[in-house]
Motif scaffolding. Structure first.
Motif, mmCIF file in Angstrom:
data_model
loop_
_atom_site.group_PDB
_atom_site.id
_atom_site.type_symbol
_atom_site.label_atom_id
_atom_site.label_comp_id
_atom_site.label_asym_id
_atom_site.label_seq_id
_atom_site.Cartn_x
_atom_site.Cartn_y
_atom_site.Cartn_z
ATOM 1 N N ILE A 2 0.782 -1.625 0.106
ATOM 2 C CA ILE A 2 0.024 0.204 -0.328
ATOM 3 C C ILE A 2 1.028 1.250 -0.101
ATOM 4 N N ASN A 3 1.883 1.314 0.960
ATOM 5 C CA ASN A 3 2.899 2.365 0.538
ATOM 6 C C ASN A 3 3.552 3.131 -0.398
ATOM 7 N N MET A 4 3.983 1.969 -1.854
ATOM 8 C CA MET A 4 4.636 1.447 -2.287
ATOM 9 C C MET A 4 2.760 2.611 -3.689
ATOM 10 N N ALA A 5 2.457 1.373 -3.437
ATOM 11 C CA ALA A 5 0.995 1.819 -4.373
ATOM 12 C C ALA A 5 0.403 2.629 -4.696
ATOM 13 N N ALA A 6 -0.225 3.183 -3.129
ATOM 14 C CA ALA A 6 -1.349 4.908 -3.053
ATOM 15 C C ALA A 6 0.120 5.715 -3.704
ATOM 16 N N ARG A 7 1.142 6.018 -3.719
ATOM 17 C CA ARG A 7 1.918 6.735 -4.067
ATOM 18 C C ARG A 7 2.500 6.965 -5.663
ATOM 19 N N ILE A 8 2.216 5.702 -6.625
ATOM 20 C CA ILE A 8 2.598 5.675 -7.539
ATOM 21 C C ILE A 8 2.630 6.747 -8.644
ATOM 22 N N SER A 9 2.020 7.683 -8.818
ATOM 23 C CA SER A 9 1.557 8.866 -9.842
ATOM 24 C C SER A 9 2.193 10.235 -9.576
ATOM 25 N N HIS A 10 2.983 9.339 -8.088
ATOM 26 C CA HIS A 10 3.731 10.750 -7.681
ATOM 27 C C HIS A 10 4.908 10.267 -7.810
ATOM 28 N N PHE A 11 5.782 9.018 -7.712
ATOM 29 C CA PHE A 11 6.726 8.156 -8.132
ATOM 30 C C PHE A 11 7.000 8.784 -9.675
ATOM 31 N N VAL A 59 12.516 8.274 -11.691
ATOM 32 C CA VAL A 59 12.736 7.536 -12.439
ATOM 33 C C VAL A 59 11.973 6.489 -13.109
ATOM 34 N N TYR A 60 10.575 7.179 -13.908
ATOM 35 C CA TYR A 60 9.321 6.056 -13.758
ATOM 36 C C TYR A 60 10.110 4.300 -14.801
ATOM 37 N N GLN A 61 11.294 4.875 -15.156
ATOM 38 C CA GLN A 61 10.988 3.422 -15.804
ATOM 39 C C GLN A 61 11.756 2.220 -14.675
ATOM 40 N N ARG A 62 11.721 2.371 -13.578
ATOM 41 C CA ARG A 62 12.037 0.705 -12.970
ATOM 42 C C ARG A 62 10.605 0.905 -12.286
ATOM 43 N N TYR A 63 9.483 1.599 -12.570
ATOM 44 C CA TYR A 63 8.033 1.198 -12.535
ATOM 45 C C TYR A 63 7.159 0.688 -13.399
ATOM 46 N N GLU A 66 2.476 -6.873 -12.071
ATOM 47 C CA GLU A 66 2.095 -7.480 -11.089
ATOM 48 C C GLU A 66 1.262 -6.849 -9.891
ATOM 49 N N LYS A 67 2.363 -6.513 -8.550
ATOM 50 C CA LYS A 67 2.367 -5.674 -8.116
ATOM 51 C C LYS A 67 1.244 -4.892 -7.643
ATOM 52 N N MET A 68 1.375 -4.489 -8.768
ATOM 53 C CA MET A 68 -0.177 -2.820 -8.703
ATOM 54 C C MET A 68 -1.506 -3.362 -8.791
ATOM 55 N N GLU A 69 -1.495 -5.091 -9.531
ATOM 56 C CA GLU A 69 -2.440 -4.821 -9.927
ATOM 57 C C GLU A 69 -2.987 -6.073 -9.176
ATOM 58 N N ARG A 70 -2.091 -6.251 -7.321
ATOM 59 C CA ARG A 70 -2.980 -6.997 -6.211
ATOM 60 C C ARG A 70 -3.835 -5.993 -5.835
ATOM 61 N N ILE A 71 -4.230 -4.492 -6.407
ATOM 62 C CA ILE A 71 -5.002 -3.897 -5.394
ATOM 63 C C ILE A 71 -6.385 -4.246 -6.233
ATOM 64 N N ASN A 72 -6.789 -5.117 -7.435
ATOM 65 C CA ASN A 72 -8.104 -5.340 -7.667
ATOM 66 C C ASN A 72 -8.480 -6.613 -7.624
ATOM 67 N N TYR A 124 -1.651 4.035 -12.860
ATOM 68 C CA TYR A 124 -0.747 3.501 -13.647
ATOM 69 C C TYR A 124 -1.016 2.440 -14.650
ATOM 70 N N GLU A 125 -2.357 1.867 -15.244
ATOM 71 C CA GLU A 125 -2.486 1.507 -16.297
ATOM 72 C C GLU A 125 -2.076 2.287 -17.445
ATOM 73 N N ASP A 126 -3.061 3.476 -16.976
ATOM 74 C CA ASP A 126 -2.713 4.584 -18.354
ATOM 75 C C ASP A 126 -1.382 4.598 -18.264
ATOM 76 N N PHE A 127 -0.319 4.830 -17.404
ATOM 77 C CA PHE A 127 0.512 5.403 -18.273
ATOM 78 C C PHE A 127 1.780 4.458 -18.798
ATOM 79 N N TYR A 128 1.415 2.547 -17.910
ATOM 80 C CA TYR A 128 1.613 1.712 -18.158
ATOM 81 C C TYR A 128 1.678 1.453 -19.797
ATOM 82 N N GLU A 129 0.081 1.784 -19.835
ATOM 83 C CA GLU A 129 0.246 1.606 -21.928
ATOM 84 C C GLU A 129 0.930 2.816 -22.665
ATOM 85 N N LYS A 130 0.583 3.388 -22.470
ATOM 86 C CA LYS A 130 1.517 4.886 -22.672
ATOM 87 C C LYS A 130 2.844 4.607 -22.919
#
Length: 344
Positions: free
Chosen positions: A271-280, A285-289, A296-302, A331-337
């Motif tokens: 949570i403490n990473m996923a809830a801040r992902i838009s800021h990161f 350096v966004y490439q690391r995400y 897969e980690k982000m999709e655990r939100i589902n 995140y999913e929108d950013f990932y797709e782009k």
């Protein structure tokens, strides 16, 4: 390295203090090297907690030989006197010392009753009588609790999140601690990693006399940066204020500070990473995400089961499940782009 007397105590501490939460992630040898380098650089104040897994043990291994020259603060998240004394015995053993300079009650939801003989506070008083601790402090993510503790007369120090995103109401704590001769220790000086400019963060907090920031340090490069800032403290000039105002505008409103009190999550969400992902994504350096593993980690939100654990434990009162959903969509929108070549 400039040293000051920590208000409310006789402790003389470096104005740059070492926050030892991140060294949990290091090997024993890497932690030993980092801690000894911090000590050699002039840092004498080390802050840890019973909750920080093996952080205390690593400090004990690295700094036991210079114990008389350093100030150690630890914390107990126990619920009563017996639990606190048990925690403290473990802390002393792991830290290889027979006393703590400062024991802090670790973010209790409500302040313990000093009149209750089995309370957390009673445990701290007993520990002081036994010579196990020199001073009693408290940490809190609640401004109201921090102010109440400061004005109560029961605590020598208060530790609270303070950085240049702090509101005017948050900054009232600085004045209150000064008026009540209570030491003020600032945690989250970089807002859990959201603030990228250490110079601005350092200069903002340095303007307040008597305030001691705890900087969470994990890498030698981070340590070297803070030692350099301490050697030549920056002035809070127009250029740094411009950075501060820009960050304040970008981070207005509801955002996760990354404190981690929502964890562990039954669904395995970080949570403490996923809830801040838009800021990161926008501030580092966004490439690391953009890897499959991170996706897969982000999709655990589902998999969120809406158990309420995260929201009920959030000291900032955030609606965490809805915040996570919004972050996943972003995140999913950013990932797709990114993988479609639209983000470079």
């Amino acid at each position: 390295m400039e040293k000051i007397r920590l208000p409310g105590t006789e402790l003389v501490v470096s104005r740059t203090a070492f926050g030892a939460l991140p060294i949990q992630r290091l090997t024993l040898e890497d932690a030993r090297v980092l801690l000894r380098k911090a000590y050699s650089g002039g840092i004498n104040f080390f802050d840890t907690a019973r909750m920080y897994s093996d952080s205390e043990a690593k400090i004990g291994e690295a700094l036991a030989k210079v114990r008389k020259d350093i100030v150690i603060a630890s914390k107990s998240h126990a619920g009563d006197k017996a639990g606190l004394l048990e925690h403290l015995e473990t802390s002393l053993r792991l830290l290889k010392t027979d006393y703590l300079d400062l024991l802090q009650l670790h973010n209790p939801k409500i302040l313990p009753d000093p009149g209750d003989p089995e309370s957390l506070y009673a445990g701290a008083v007993e520990a002081k009588k036994r010579g196990w601790i020199r001073h009693i402090g408290i940490t809190s993510h609640s401004r109201d609790n921090a102010l109440e503790a400061c004005r109560s007369g029961y605590y020598d120090t208060v530790q609270f999140p303070l950085n240049y995103l702090a509101t005017e109401e948050d900054l009232e704590l600085i004045k209150a601690c000064k008026e009540n001769a209570v030491g003020l220790i600032a945690m989250k000086g970089l807002a859990g990693g959201l603030l990228q400019n250490a110079t601005a963060a350092f200069a903002f907090l340095r303007q307040f006399d008597g305030l001691v920031p705890i900087w969470g340090i994990q890498r030698e490069s981070e340590l070297e940066e803070f030692l350099s800032l301490e050697k030549n403290p920056p002035q809070l000039d127009e250029a740094l204020w411009a950075i501060i105002h820009q960050d304040r505008e970008a981070l207005q409103g509801e955002f996760c500070r990354g404190c981690g009190y929502c964890l562990p999550c039954p669904a395995g969400i970080e949570i403490n990473m996923a809830a801040r992902i838009s800021h990161f994504l926008n501030r580092s350096v966004y490439q690391r995400y953009m890897t499959g593993d991170f996706k897969e980690k982000m999709e655990r939100i589902n998999d969120c089961i809406l158990c309420g654990h995260c929201s009920s434990h959030c000291p900032y009162g955030l609606d965490v499940p809805n915040l996570l959903k919004r972050q996943l969509t972003y995140y999913e929108d950013f990932y797709e782009k990114f993988h479609g070549g639209s983000v470079q």
